[in-house]
Structures are given as structure tokens and as C-alpha cells.
Scaffold this motif. Structure first.
Motif, PDB file in Angstrom:
ATOM      1  N   GLN A 114       0.807  -1.216   0.000  1.00 48.72           N
ATOM      2  CA  GLN A 114       0.000   0.000   0.000  1.00 48.72           C
ATOM      3  C   GLN A 114       0.844   1.273   0.000  1.00 48.72           C
ATOM      4  OE1 GLN A 114      -2.845   0.145   3.184  1.00 48.72           O
ATOM      5  NE2 GLN A 114      -4.067   1.737   2.188  1.00 48.72           N
ATOM      6  N   HIS A 115       1.912   1.291   0.785  1.00 45.49           N
ATOM      7  CA  HIS A 115       2.727   2.503   0.894  1.00 45.49           C
ATOM      8  C   HIS A 115       4.203   2.244   0.588  1.00 45.49           C
ATOM      9  CE1 HIS A 115      -0.679   4.630   2.545  1.00 45.49           C
ATOM     10  NE2 HIS A 115      -0.814   3.714   3.489  1.00 45.49           N
ATOM     11  N   HIS A 116       4.499   1.096  -0.033  1.00 48.04           N
ATOM     12  CA  HIS A 116       5.881   0.729  -0.268  1.00 48.04           C
ATOM     13  C   HIS A 116       6.055   0.147  -1.672  1.00 48.04           C
ATOM     14  CE1 HIS A 116       6.007   1.100   4.084  1.00 48.04           C
ATOM     15  NE2 HIS A 116       5.081   0.156   4.175  1.00 48.04           N
ATOM     16  N   GLU A 117       7.294   0.109  -2.136  1.00 45.62           N
ATOM     17  CA  GLU A 117       7.617  -0.622  -3.356  1.00 45.62           C
ATOM     18  C   GLU A 117       7.882  -2.065  -2.945  1.00 45.62           C
ATOM     19  OE1 GLU A 117      10.874  -0.677  -7.027  1.00 45.62           O
ATOM     20  OE2 GLU A 117      11.183   0.622  -5.293  1.00 45.62           O
ATOM     21  N   ALA A 118       6.972  -2.961  -3.304  1.00 44.76           N
ATOM     22  CA  ALA A 118       7.037  -4.352  -2.848  1.00 44.76           C
ATOM     23  C   ALA A 118       7.380  -5.277  -4.004  1.00 44.76           C
ATOM     24  CB  ALA A 118       5.705  -4.775  -2.225  1.00 44.76           C
ATOM     25  N   ILE A 119       8.390  -6.118  -3.797  1.00 47.86           N
ATOM     26  CA  ILE A 119       8.861  -7.051  -4.808  1.00 47.86           C
ATOM     27  C   ILE A 119       8.965  -8.428  -4.167  1.00 47.86           C
ATOM     28  CG2 ILE A 119      10.824  -7.682  -6.289  1.00 47.86           C
ATOM     29  CD1 ILE A 119      11.424  -4.642  -6.412  1.00 47.86           C
ATOM     30  N   ALA A 120       8.418  -9.440  -4.835  1.00 41.85           N
ATOM     31  CA  ALA A 120       8.504 -10.818  -4.361  1.00 41.85           C
ATOM     32  C   ALA A 120       9.313 -11.639  -5.354  1.00 41.85           C
ATOM     33  CB  ALA A 120       7.112 -11.419  -4.183  1.00 41.85           C
ATOM     34  N   LEU A 121      10.434 -12.177  -4.903  1.00 40.86           N
ATOM     35  CA  LEU A 121      11.250 -13.076  -5.714  1.00 40.86           C
ATOM     36  C   LEU A 121      10.938 -14.500  -5.267  1.00 40.86           C
ATOM     37  CD1 LEU A 121      14.646 -11.145  -5.680  1.00 40.86           C
ATOM     38  CD2 LEU A 121      12.811 -11.056  -7.381  1.00 40.86           C
ATOM     39  N   LEU A 122      10.351 -15.262  -6.167  1.00 43.48           N
ATOM     40  CA  LEU A 122       9.896 -16.615  -5.857  1.00 43.48           C
ATOM     41  C   LEU A 122      10.945 -17.607  -6.344  1.00 43.48           C
ATOM     42  CD1 LEU A 122       6.248 -16.055  -7.100  1.00 43.48           C
ATOM     43  CD2 LEU A 122       7.106 -15.776  -4.765  1.00 43.48           C
ATOM     44  N   LEU A 123      11.608 -18.262  -5.411  1.00 38.09           N
ATOM     45  CA  LEU A 123      12.710 -19.148  -5.738  1.00 38.09           C
ATOM     46  C   LEU A 123      12.187 -20.474  -6.275  1.00 38.09           C
ATOM     47  CD1 LEU A 123      15.329 -17.680  -5.167  1.00 38.09           C
ATOM     48  CD2 LEU A 123      13.682 -17.128  -3.378  1.00 38.09           C
ATOM     49  N   ALA A 124      12.720 -20.896  -7.424  1.00 36.59           N
ATOM     50  CA  ALA A 124      12.236 -22.103  -8.082  1.00 36.59           C
ATOM     51  C   ALA A 124      13.396 -22.895  -8.661  1.00 36.59           C
ATOM     52  CB  ALA A 124      11.247 -21.743  -9.196  1.00 36.59           C
ATOM     53  N   ASP A 125      13.182 -24.195  -8.825  1.00 38.90           N
ATOM     54  CA  ASP A 125      14.157 -25.080  -9.444  1.00 38.90           C
ATOM     55  C   ASP A 125      13.547 -25.642 -10.729  1.00 38.90           C
ATOM     56  OD1 ASP A 125      16.805 -26.760  -8.803  1.00 38.90           O
ATOM     57  OD2 ASP A 125      15.323 -28.098  -9.702  1.00 38.90           O
ATOM     58  N   PRO A 126      14.338 -25.787 -11.807  1.00 37.42           N
ATOM     59  CA  PRO A 126      13.771 -26.303 -13.066  1.00 37.42           C
ATOM     60  C   PRO A 126      13.051 -27.634 -12.922  1.00 37.42           C
ATOM     61  CG  PRO A 126      15.961 -25.412 -13.445  1.00 37.42           C
ATOM     62  CD  PRO A 126      15.749 -25.398 -11.945  1.00 37.42           C
ATOM     63  N   ARG A 170       5.055  -6.629  -7.187  1.00 41.28           N
ATOM     64  CA  ARG A 170       5.708  -7.167  -8.381  1.00 41.28           C
ATOM     65  C   ARG A 170       6.283  -8.533  -8.042  1.00 41.28           C
ATOM     66  NH1 ARG A 170       9.459  -2.066  -9.250  1.00 41.28           N
ATOM     67  NH2 ARG A 170       7.886  -0.503  -8.744  1.00 41.28           N
ATOM     68  N   ALA A 171       5.972  -9.532  -8.859  1.00 41.97           N
ATOM     69  CA  ALA A 171       6.398 -10.900  -8.556  1.00 41.97           C
ATOM     70  C   ALA A 171       7.132 -11.495  -9.750  1.00 41.97           C
ATOM     71  CB  ALA A 171       5.196 -11.770  -8.198  1.00 41.97           C
ATOM     72  N   ARG A 172       8.148 -12.293  -9.445  1.00 41.77           N
ATOM     73  CA  ARG A 172       8.916 -12.950 -10.493  1.00 41.77           C
ATOM     74  C   ARG A 172       9.491 -14.252  -9.970  1.00 41.77           C
ATOM     75  NH1 ARG A 172      13.586 -10.482 -14.466  1.00 41.77           N
ATOM     76  NH2 ARG A 172      14.573 -12.454 -14.998  1.00 41.77           N
ATOM     77  N   LEU A 173       9.473 -15.291 -10.830  1.00 46.11           N
ATOM     78  CA  LEU A 173      10.167 -16.525 -10.511  1.00 46.11           C
ATOM     79  C   LEU A 173      11.657 -16.317 -10.746  1.00 46.11           C
ATOM     80  CD1 LEU A 173       8.070 -19.492 -11.982  1.00 46.11           C
ATOM     81  CD2 LEU A 173       8.329 -18.829  -9.593  1.00 46.11           C
ATOM     82  N   LEU A 174      12.472 -16.773  -9.812  1.00 46.24           N
ATOM     83  CA  LEU A 174      13.923 -16.715  -9.960  1.00 46.24           C
ATOM     84  C   LEU A 174      14.437 -18.143  -9.852  1.00 46.24           C
ATOM     85  CD1 LEU A 174      16.420 -14.951 -10.326  1.00 46.24           C
ATOM     86  CD2 LEU A 174      16.552 -14.759  -7.827  1.00 46.24           C
ATOM     87  N   SER A 175      14.797 -18.706 -10.982  1.00 46.79           N
ATOM     88  CA  SER A 175      15.241 -20.096 -11.029  1.00 46.79           C
ATOM     89  C   SER A 175      16.649 -20.233 -10.477  1.00 46.79           C
ATOM     90  CB  SER A 175      15.189 -20.610 -12.478  1.00 46.79           C
ATOM     91  OG  SER A 175      15.625 -21.963 -12.536  1.00 46.79           O
ATOM     92  N   THR A 176      16.952 -21.414  -9.992  1.00 46.44           N
ATOM     93  CA  THR A 176      18.274 -21.664  -9.419  1.00 46.44           C
ATOM     94  C   THR A 176      19.385 -21.568 -10.462  1.00 46.44           C
ATOM     95  OG1 THR A 176      17.968 -24.051  -9.736  1.00 46.44           O
ATOM     96  CG2 THR A 176      17.356 -23.132  -7.597  1.00 46.44           C
TER      97      THR A 176
END
Length: 309
Positions: free
Chosen positions: A220-232, A286-292
Motif C-alpha cells: 500500500q505505501h511501499h515498493e514491494a517485490i517478491a522473488l519466488l525461488l524455483a528449481d527447473p 511485483r512478482a517474479r520466478l527466480l530459477s536456481t
């Protein structure tokens, strides 16, 4: 099972399995130097005084003390009058806080390509810390613990090294006091003030379990980023029998050739990740998958321009 899993034919190696302080420090080069400020008619266009309250030379007001505030700025007069610790604020250029929120759930201590998800989380957190240094932000961190206090925010290399040291400790092995990502986000929302940048390092399953209200409050009042850790392997398992071993030598075999087991695999891994990628942006995160096997700095394009809100 709380021990890290790996394919049973693979021999354990420190590289990619355990984060090291040296590799996190080396990631400073991946962030690059700060770009020069645009020039105006009378020379470089530098930062100006903000109408918001920050640290500086001219006293503006006092507010209740929060963890991370400079003890040298305690307002003893207001503290004595109110009975609650207060700190002085000054009119100045605003110094933003970058806060790392670290999920330390057991599912992160796993990997089949290049490195464990836990190591990628530590590396991505280090990239965020060095970007904060480059942007002139204070940098702090917290994890889902009811016992361990947050890493207090600090500026410059000293602040970054404190955070990097914590990331190495947190992501070397599963934490026995992990209280869940929802608890970590609750702490973050309660501690930070408007205008912060919050980078969440999380397993998709843990992120999917957090309710909409918590994510909305964060964004609501912040720049929020979610990095979702994933493996192939999680996204595209082979149609075969896979044998896994944990850190204690226990073995587990999964037959992924059958439709029923593949559906269960999909529900455990792909479904939570896809749900987060669709749901979180609607909530302002903001969300993004970040692969190993991806470069640990590949998510930097998600960040805003650095304009203080």
C-alpha cells in the motif's frame, strides 16, 4: 522432512549448496556503478530537500523510537514527558529503507541445477543489498523468527555486510525457529515507514499461503517485490522414477511416470508459483520466478527508478 533434498546420485558439494560471504560480497560487481545524475542548466541536478521527514541538519519533529533509529538522536525531553522513547527527525533529503524479508522455510534447501534455492535466495538478497548501497538507501533484513531480532538498517558497506552475514547464516541450513512467511511480513509491515522498498525472498508455496490482506498492506505505501525461488525440476519433472536423498542419507523414490503422481507434483510446485504470479500483481506486489540456474541479478529490471515516494 526438514533436511535439504538432492538427487541421490549427486555428491554433496559446498559450491551451490552453502552460501558463502565471499560470493555474496563479489556480487557487488553485478550491480554496477551508480549512473551519473542528469545535468541541469546550472550543473548536475542533485537531490533536493524533501517535504517528508528524514535525517538532516534542521530539526522537524519527534516521533516514537523504532528499531534502527540512531540512538544519538533520542529526544530526551519528549521521552521524559511522555514516558516513551522518542527520536528527533530533521528536514533533509529523504533516505529510503530497503528491507529484505527472508523466508527460511525448509522447502528452500533444495536444488538440482547450479545451486540450491536457499543459495539463490541469499545471492538475490545480496544483489538487493548492493543495489541499496548504490542507491544511497539504508539496508536492513528480517526473517520469519519469533526469537531473532531484525538486522537493524544501516547505510553503506557496513549496512550491506551486516545483511550479507545474516543471509549466510540463515541460508546455510533450515532454521529450527522458522515461524512462517506470514509472520515475517507482519513484522515488516509493523516496522517500516511509508516509502520503503521491500524485497521478499520466498518459496512459492510459502508466498501462496499468505493472505491477500497481508500482501496488500505491504504494497500500500511501499515498493514491494517478491522473488519466488524455483528449481527447473519443479516446473518440468521427467516422466521417470526419481530417487532423492536428504542430508541425513534417507532416500525417497517418486514415480513421476504416472498421471496421478504428476498431478500431485503439479499441485505442490507449479500451481503455487503460477497462483502467485497472477495474484500478487493484482495486490500491488511485483512478482517474479527466480530459477536456481538464472543469474542472481537477473531480476534487477523489476526495480523502480529510485524516485522517493
Amino acid at each position: 522432512m526438514t533436511s535439504p533434498l538432492r538427487p541421490s546420485h549427486a555428491e554433496p558439494r559446498a559450491e551451490g549448496v552453502l552460501p558463502t560471504l565471499a560470493e555474496l560480497i563479489a556480487l557487488r560487481a553485478a550491480v554496477g556503478p551508480r549512473q551519473a545524475a542528469p545535468r541541469g542548466r546550472h550543473g548536475p541536478a542533485g537531490p533536493s530537500l524533501s517535504p517528508l521527514r528524514g535525517r538532516g541538519m534542521e530539526y522537524a519533529e519527534s516521533r516514537e523510537y523504532v528499531p534502527g533509529d540512531d540512538a544519538r538522536h533520542v529526544d530526551w525531553r519528549v521521552t521524559a514527558r511522555s514516558g516513551r522513547l522518542h527520536t528527533k527527525l530533521f528536514q533533509a533529503e529523504r533516505e529510503r529503507l530497503t528491507l529484505l524479508v527472508a523466508d527460511t522455510s525448509p522447502a528452500l534447501y533444495f536444488g538440482t541445477r547450479v545451486r540450491f534455492k536457499s543459495v539463490q535466495a541469499a545471492r538475490a538478497g545480496a544483489v538487493a543489498a548492493w543495489r541499496a548501497v548504490r542507491d544511497g538507501d539504508r539496508i536492513g533484513a528480517l526473517r520469519a523468527s519469533r526469537r531473532e531480532p531484525p538486522v537493524p538498517p544501516a547505510s553503506g558497506g557496513r549496512g550491506a555486510l551486516r545483511v550479507l552475514d545474516a543471509l549466510v547464516r540463515w541460508y546455510r541450513a533450515p532454521q529450527d525457529d522458522d515461524a512462517g512467511l506470514d509472520v515475517a511480513l507482519e513484522h515488516a509491515v509493523r516496522l517500516i515507514r511509508p516509502g520503503a522498498r521491500v524485497v521478499v525472498l520466498a518459496d512459492p508455496h510459502a508466498a501462496a499461503a499468505v493472505g491477500d490482506a497481508r500482501w496488500t498492506a505491504l504494497a500500500q505505501h511501499h515498493e514491494a517485490i517478491a522473488l519466488l525461488l524455483a528449481d527447473p525440476l519443479e516446473a518440468a519433472p521427467p516422466k521417470a522414477v526419481l530417487s532423492f536423498a536428504d542430508g541425513e542419507g534417507h532416500r525417497l523414490a517418486l514415480d513421476l511416470a504416472g498421471a496421478a503422481m504428476r498431478q500431485r507434483w503439479q499441485a505442490a510446485f507449479a500451481t503455487p508459483a503460477n497462483e502467485c504470479l497472477q495474484r500478487l500483481p493484482r495486490l500491488g506486489v511485483r512478482a517474479r520466478l527466480l530459477s536456481t540456474d538464472a543469474p542472481s541479478e537477473s531480476w534487477l529490471g523489476m526495480l523502480g527508478t529510485g524516485v522517493r515516494r
